[in-house]
Design a protein around this motif. Structure first.
Motif, PDB file in Angstrom:
ATOM      1  N   ALA A 100       0.854  -1.191   0.000  1.00  0.00           N
ATOM      2  CA  ALA A 100       0.000   0.000   0.000  1.00  0.00           C
ATOM      3  C   ALA A 100       0.885   1.234   0.000  1.00  0.00           C
ATOM      4  CB  ALA A 100      -0.907  -0.009   1.218  1.00  0.00           C
ATOM      5  N   ALA A 101       0.696   2.087  -0.985  1.00  0.00           N
ATOM      6  CA  ALA A 101       1.544   3.263  -1.147  1.00  0.00           C
ATOM      7  C   ALA A 101       0.772   4.537  -0.822  1.00  0.00           C
ATOM      8  CB  ALA A 101       2.059   3.332  -2.578  1.00  0.00           C
ATOM      9  N   ASN A 137      -3.354   1.360  -9.970  1.00  0.00           N
ATOM     10  CA  ASN A 137      -3.102   2.777  -9.703  1.00  0.00           C
ATOM     11  C   ASN A 137      -4.289   3.459  -9.044  1.00  0.00           C
ATOM     12  OD1 ASN A 137      -0.497   2.660 -10.646  1.00  0.00           O
ATOM     13  ND2 ASN A 137      -0.999   3.423 -12.695  1.00  0.00           N
ATOM     14  N   GLY A 138      -5.475   2.931  -9.254  1.00  0.00           N
ATOM     15  CA  GLY A 138      -6.650   3.493  -8.593  1.00  0.00           C
ATOM     16  C   GLY A 138      -6.650   3.259  -7.098  1.00  0.00           C
ATOM     17  N   LYS A 139      -5.956   2.190  -6.681  1.00  0.00           N
ATOM     18  CA  LYS A 139      -5.879   1.853  -5.257  1.00  0.00           C
ATOM     19  C   LYS A 139      -4.507   2.145  -4.674  1.00  0.00           C
ATOM     20  CE  LYS A 139      -9.332  -1.852  -5.466  1.00  0.00           C
ATOM     21  NZ  LYS A 139      -9.599  -3.297  -5.217  1.00  0.00           N
ATOM     22  N   ASN A 140      -3.617   2.708  -5.464  1.00  0.00           N
ATOM     23  CA  ASN A 140      -2.241   2.951  -5.004  1.00  0.00           C
ATOM     24  C   ASN A 140      -1.634   1.678  -4.426  1.00  0.00           C
ATOM     25  OD1 ASN A 140      -2.503   5.589  -5.782  1.00  0.00           O
ATOM     26  ND2 ASN A 140      -2.464   6.457  -3.722  1.00  0.00           N
ATOM     27  N   ALA A 141      -1.769   0.603  -5.159  1.00  0.00           N
ATOM     28  CA  ALA A 141      -1.323  -0.695  -4.658  1.00  0.00           C
ATOM     29  C   ALA A 141      -0.439  -1.417  -5.659  1.00  0.00           C
ATOM     30  CB  ALA A 141      -2.532  -1.563  -4.316  1.00  0.00           C
ATOM     31  N   LEU A 142       0.537  -2.111  -5.126  1.00  0.00           N
ATOM     32  CA  LEU A 142       1.475  -2.936  -5.893  1.00  0.00           C
ATOM     33  C   LEU A 142       1.348  -4.362  -5.383  1.00  0.00           C
ATOM     34  CD1 LEU A 142       3.938  -2.835  -7.939  1.00  0.00           C
ATOM     35  CD2 LEU A 142       5.379  -2.710  -5.888  1.00  0.00           C
ATOM     36  N   TYR A 143       1.462  -5.318  -6.298  1.00  0.00           N
ATOM     37  CA  TYR A 143       1.309  -6.722  -5.916  1.00  0.00           C
ATOM     38  C   TYR A 143       2.443  -7.563  -6.477  1.00  0.00           C
ATOM     39  CZ  TYR A 143      -3.438  -4.932  -5.322  1.00  0.00           C
ATOM     40  OH  TYR A 143      -4.533  -4.182  -4.951  1.00  0.00           O
ATOM     41  N   LEU A 144       2.661  -8.701  -5.830  1.00  0.00           N
ATOM     42  CA  LEU A 144       3.587  -9.701  -6.360  1.00  0.00           C
ATOM     43  C   LEU A 144       2.968 -11.071  -6.104  1.00  0.00           C
ATOM     44  CD1 LEU A 144       6.375 -10.080  -7.751  1.00  0.00           C
ATOM     45  CD2 LEU A 144       7.298 -10.542  -5.461  1.00  0.00           C
TER      46      LEU A 144
END
Length: 114
Positions: free
Chosen positions: A23-24, A74-81
């Motif tokens: 979460a960014a 980008n709508g949730k300001n989230a990055l996943y792996l």
């Protein structure tokens, strides 16, 4: 102030899967290439993957190609792996970071062991 909060790590058996999230906040997330890096016990930081600001381009280190998938919302300001077919050598603390910058979060521990 840049804030990056990783989650989703844990203990998993070899061959298992985990999905990490980041979460960014504190910056315009959608404008930055983002990366995942990891640090195994007793070793330095190691780049794992990165994704362009739009999500249209991704890159992976050879040892995780075909097993890991990086994505972003980008709508949730989230990055996943998404990590599949995990191996003991994937054991590390995983961090998300703005590409080419030192990680700023606390990381999430991934342990692959039977």
């Amino acid at each position: 102030e840049v804030q990056l909060v990783e989650s989703g790590g844990g203990l998993v058996q070899p061959g298992g899967s985990l999905r990490l999230s980041c979460a960014a906040s504190g910056f315009t997330f959608s404008m930055y290439t983002m990366s995942w890096v990891r640090q195994a016990p007793g070793k330095g930081l190691e780049w794992v993957s990165h994704i362009s600001s739009s999500g249209s381009s991704t890159n992976y280190r050879d040892s995780v190609k075909g097993r890991f998938t990086i994505s972003r919302d980008n709508g949730k300001n989230a990055l996943y792996l998404q990590m599949n077919s995990l191996k003991p050598e994937d054991t590390a603390v995983y961090y998300c970071a703005i590409f080419n910058r030192t990680p700023e979060g606390q990381g999430t521990q991934v342990t692959v062991s039977s």
